[in-house]
Design a protein around this motif. Sequence first.
Motif, PDB file in Angstrom:
ATOM      1  N   ALA A 361       4.028  28.372  51.010  1.00 54.65           N
ATOM      2  CA  ALA A 361       4.911  27.371  50.388  1.00 54.65           C
ATOM      3  C   ALA A 361       6.327  27.602  50.940  1.00 54.65           C
ATOM      4  CB  ALA A 361       4.871  27.504  48.867  1.00 54.65           C
ATOM      5  N   PRO A 362       6.547  27.214  52.214  1.00 55.34           N
ATOM      6  CA  PRO A 362       7.821  27.565  52.858  1.00 55.34           C
ATOM      7  C   PRO A 362       9.058  26.962  52.189  1.00 55.34           C
ATOM      8  CG  PRO A 362       6.476  26.126  54.277  1.00 55.34           C
ATOM      9  CD  PRO A 362       5.613  26.540  53.133  1.00 55.34           C
ATOM     10  N   HIS A 363       8.921  25.749  51.655  1.00 53.82           N
ATOM     11  CA  HIS A 363      10.106  25.131  51.024  1.00 53.82           C
ATOM     12  C   HIS A 363      10.498  25.910  49.762  1.00 53.82           C
ATOM     13  CE1 HIS A 363       8.432  21.646  53.316  1.00 53.82           C
ATOM     14  NE2 HIS A 363       9.675  21.696  53.750  1.00 53.82           N
ATOM     15  N   ALA A 364       9.481  26.258  48.977  1.00 56.09           N
ATOM     16  CA  ALA A 364       9.759  26.991  47.734  1.00 56.09           C
ATOM     17  C   ALA A 364      10.308  28.381  48.054  1.00 56.09           C
ATOM     18  CB  ALA A 364       8.494  27.093  46.893  1.00 56.09           C
ATOM     19  N   GLU A 365       9.784  29.008  49.098  1.00 57.84           N
ATOM     20  CA  GLU A 365      10.273  30.352  49.445  1.00 57.84           C
ATOM     21  C   GLU A 365      11.744  30.277  49.871  1.00 57.84           C
ATOM     22  OE1 GLU A 365       7.774  32.566  52.153  1.00 57.84           O
ATOM     23  OE2 GLU A 365       6.003  32.251  50.908  1.00 57.84           O
ATOM     24  N   ALA A 366      12.069  29.247  50.678  1.00 49.55           N
ATOM     25  CA  ALA A 366      13.464  29.105  51.132  1.00 49.55           C
ATOM     26  C   ALA A 366      14.380  28.840  49.933  1.00 49.55           C
ATOM     27  CB  ALA A 366      13.570  27.978  52.153  1.00 49.55           C
ATOM     28  N   LEU A 367      13.889  28.039  49.036  1.00 49.03           N
ATOM     29  CA  LEU A 367      14.694  27.705  47.856  1.00 49.03           C
ATOM     30  C   LEU A 367      14.912  28.941  46.973  1.00 49.03           C
ATOM     31  CD1 LEU A 367      15.906  25.115  46.691  1.00 49.03           C
ATOM     32  CD2 LEU A 367      13.875  24.927  45.283  1.00 49.03           C
ATOM     33  N   ALA A 368      13.823  29.688  46.770  1.00 50.46           N
ATOM     34  CA  ALA A 368      13.926  30.880  45.915  1.00 50.46           C
ATOM     35  C   ALA A 368      14.934  31.875  46.489  1.00 50.46           C
ATOM     36  CB  ALA A 368      12.554  31.530  45.761  1.00 50.46           C
ATOM     37  N   ALA A 369      15.126  31.838  47.810  1.00 49.66           N
ATOM     38  CA  ALA A 369      16.063  32.777  48.442  1.00 49.66           C
ATOM     39  C   ALA A 369      17.500  32.267  48.423  1.00 49.66           C
ATOM     40  CB  ALA A 369      15.626  33.034  49.880  1.00 49.66           C
ATOM     41  N   SER A 370      17.715  31.032  47.998  1.00 50.03           N
ATOM     42  CA  SER A 370      19.073  30.479  48.125  1.00 50.03           C
ATOM     43  C   SER A 370      19.602  29.801  46.862  1.00 50.03           C
ATOM     44  CB  SER A 370      19.107  29.472  49.283  1.00 50.03           C
ATOM     45  OG  SER A 370      18.170  28.443  49.056  1.00 50.03           O
ATOM     46  N   VAL A 371      18.758  29.630  45.847  1.00 44.52           N
ATOM     47  CA  VAL A 371      19.218  28.879  44.668  1.00 44.52           C
ATOM     48  C   VAL A 371      19.832  29.810  43.607  1.00 44.52           C
ATOM     49  CG1 VAL A 371      17.045  28.860  43.333  1.00 44.52           C
ATOM     50  CG2 VAL A 371      18.593  26.951  43.161  1.00 44.52           C
ATOM     51  N   PHE A 372      20.904  29.355  43.023  1.00 43.47           N
ATOM     52  CA  PHE A 372      21.576  30.052  41.911  1.00 43.47           C
ATOM     53  C   PHE A 372      21.789  29.007  40.820  1.00 43.47           C
ATOM     54  CE2 PHE A 372      22.403  32.544  45.613  1.00 43.47           C
ATOM     55  CZ  PHE A 372      22.434  33.855  45.162  1.00 43.47           C
ATOM     56  N   ASN A 373      22.326  29.433  39.688  1.00 43.54           N
ATOM     57  CA  ASN A 373      22.587  28.409  38.669  1.00 43.54           C
ATOM     58  C   ASN A 373      23.731  28.808  37.752  1.00 43.54           C
ATOM     59  OD1 ASN A 373      21.484  29.919  36.339  1.00 43.54           O
ATOM     60  ND2 ASN A 373      19.596  29.797  37.549  1.00 43.54           N
ATOM     61  N   LEU A 374      24.276  27.782  37.132  1.00 48.24           N
ATOM     62  CA  LEU A 374      25.414  27.943  36.213  1.00 48.24           C
ATOM     63  C   LEU A 374      24.964  27.672  34.780  1.00 48.24           C
ATOM     64  CD1 LEU A 374      27.791  26.104  38.591  1.00 48.24           C
ATOM     65  CD2 LEU A 374      28.449  28.221  37.451  1.00 48.24           C
ATOM     66  N   PRO A 375      25.612  28.316  33.807  1.00 50.72           N
ATOM     67  CA  PRO A 375      25.140  28.190  32.422  1.00 50.72           C
ATOM     68  C   PRO A 375      25.483  26.839  31.791  1.00 50.72           C
ATOM     69  CG  PRO A 375      27.116  29.549  32.535  1.00 50.72           C
ATOM     70  CD  PRO A 375      26.744  29.242  33.953  1.00 50.72           C
ATOM     71  N   LEU A 376      24.529  26.314  31.023  1.00 45.02           N
ATOM     72  CA  LEU A 376      24.750  25.109  30.215  1.00 45.02           C
ATOM     73  C   LEU A 376      24.628  25.545  28.768  1.00 45.02           C
ATOM     74  CD1 LEU A 376      25.193  22.230  31.337  1.00 45.02           C
ATOM     75  CD2 LEU A 376      24.080  23.676  32.980  1.00 45.02           C
ATOM     76  N   ASN A 377      25.715  25.989  28.219  1.00 49.89           N
ATOM     77  CA  ASN A 377      25.667  26.680  26.937  1.00 49.89           C
ATOM     78  C   ASN A 377      26.804  26.176  26.062  1.00 49.89           C
ATOM     79  OD1 ASN A 377      26.248  28.864  24.998  1.00 49.89           O
ATOM     80  ND2 ASN A 377      24.591  29.909  26.086  1.00 49.89           N
ATOM     81  N   ILE A 378      26.486  25.821  24.823  1.00 52.11           N
ATOM     82  CA  ILE A 378      27.526  25.215  23.979  1.00 52.11           C
ATOM     83  C   ILE A 378      28.606  26.215  23.569  1.00 52.11           C
ATOM     84  CG2 ILE A 378      26.104  23.321  23.098  1.00 52.11           C
ATOM     85  CD1 ILE A 378      25.916  24.997  20.492  1.00 52.11           C
ATOM     86  N   ASN A 379      28.361  27.501  23.797  1.00 50.31           N
ATOM     87  CA  ASN A 379      29.408  28.487  23.522  1.00 50.31           C
ATOM     88  C   ASN A 379      30.487  28.480  24.598  1.00 50.31           C
ATOM     89  OD1 ASN A 379      28.459  30.072  21.069  1.00 50.31           O
ATOM     90  ND2 ASN A 379      26.629  30.009  22.354  1.00 50.31           N
ATOM     91  N   LEU A 380      30.235  27.742  25.670  1.00 53.99           N
ATOM     92  CA  LEU A 380      31.189  27.669  26.773  1.00 53.99           C
ATOM     93  C   LEU A 380      32.012  26.392  26.592  1.00 53.99           C
ATOM     94  CD1 LEU A 380      31.784  29.198  29.399  1.00 53.99           C
ATOM     95  CD2 LEU A 380      29.995  27.868  30.502  1.00 53.99           C
ATOM     96  N   ALA A 381      33.291  26.546  26.252  1.00 49.79           N
ATOM     97  CA  ALA A 381      34.113  25.366  25.977  1.00 49.79           C
ATOM     98  C   ALA A 381      34.502  24.660  27.278  1.00 49.79           C
ATOM     99  CB  ALA A 381      35.367  25.793  25.227  1.00 49.79           C
ATOM    100  N   VAL A 382      34.657  23.353  27.197  1.00 49.99           N
ATOM    101  CA  VAL A 382      35.131  22.580  28.357  1.00 49.99           C
ATOM    102  C   VAL A 382      36.648  22.510  28.216  1.00 49.99           C
ATOM    103  CG1 VAL A 382      34.947  20.378  29.580  1.00 49.99           C
ATOM    104  CG2 VAL A 382      32.975  21.278  28.344  1.00 49.99           C
ATOM    105  N   ASP A 383      37.334  23.485  28.779  1.00 44.36           N
ATOM    106  CA  ASP A 383      38.783  23.585  28.570  1.00 44.36           C
ATOM    107  C   ASP A 383      39.467  24.154  29.810  1.00 44.36           C
ATOM    108  OD1 ASP A 383      37.962  26.218  28.569  1.00 44.36           O
ATOM    109  OD2 ASP A 383      38.480  26.622  26.484  1.00 44.36           O
TER     110      ASP A 383
END
Length: 408
Positions: A361-383
């Motif tokens: 699964a070359p696409h998934a392997e490449a993605l797993a090596a390069s993807v990160f993510n940011l939190p979507l959490n209501i404790n994080l104020a939009v300020d």
Amino acid sequence: MLTANSLTLGRLLLALPGMLAGRRYQRRALSRELAALLQVDDSRIVLYDSGRAAFAALLQLHGVGPGDEVIVPAFTCVVVPNQVPPSGATLRFVDIQRGSLGYDWQMLDIAIRRHTRVVVVPHNFGIACEVPTWLREKHRQVRFVDDAAHGFASRCAGQWLGSYHDGAFFSFEYSKNLTGGIGGFALLPAGDYLPQPALPEVSCADQWRLLATLKAHLLSARWPLLGRIAMALLRRLRLIYRSGDHEVLDGAPHPARELPLLSAVLIRAQLARLPATLAHKQQLAARYRAMLDTLPDIAQWQAPADTHWVRYPFALPFPVVDKARLARELTAVSGLAIGVWFDDVIHPAGSFRHGYQPRSAPHAEALAASVFNLPLNINLAVDDALAHKLQRLQQALAQLLRQQKESA
Ligand SMILES: Cc1ncc(COP(=O)(O)O)c(C=O)c1O
């Protein structure tokens, strides 16, 4: 990792007295409320202690057995494939597309065989998609089951995720859109019925561990140092509630249990505030998108406006050998809890392989090596504080991209 996305410490404490009403009352009320939200009949909602247990129940509903094949996306959590072998069916991984984080429908069409009985449809990070009608009509023997663990209350062309295929499983685990610590449910296809055997209850001791773990997660959201200390203490006292090693390392199936009372009251408290929670998370996602738009080498994903993101993904244009380390560095620089989901085609890295052949699964392997993510959490104020954090992250990412170009 920042988790318990839709819960605050205050709401957790306020929800606890609801436990006095008893587990039957709370579960029934939760089923009714989920059904009302998703505009389906109550009988289509079946609660469990986890999304994985709900998936196992859907395999049973669809009569999956020896001689059948179940297709699972090669970008998933190990507890999903774990549920297939006990049915007697064989398991096959199919690659995903980088562009959508889901299947390439033409590739899926080629992969489906005469004995394919169930295809698990991913909605990674909460991005809802729909199987094209031509594909469903061509393979009428196949049931398309949504892995909606990341996308509770996401919508696709106005339809609630999980309501338009052949059933879906959802998760309320710590890190998901709504959290009960653990928990999940199956959304059955219209007209289907699942005889529900009496399942064992989660023990009282485990519910205390769940509560303690959730509190530590929530402390981390407000006071990271205090949260880390609480977590370390719980670890030492063996009070952390998490998936068993036999499931993660040995691929053991999960013995289904009832949804705990604690989880039911917490999920109900979050459901009651869902519109405000969604609006908050969508504002966060818009801020993230705007910042990442200034770095065109970084990949982002298009999603319907009414997506309930579980976390906001982005991918670097090169593979990263030690993603956990880079995530820690970016977290330290920016003050935003950067995640690494999924860090392998079968997450987490080092978990049971289920016969997965490297490079299949070359696409998934490449993605797993390069993807990160940011939190979507209501404790994080939009300020303004968030703006500063994003500015620091933008600078760190820009520098990383520059360094990579120079060394190429
Ligand atoms: C994509 C995906 N599907 C299913 C699950 C299983 O959900 P649960 O932990 O509630 O069993 C998870 C993670 O936990 C997941 O990430």
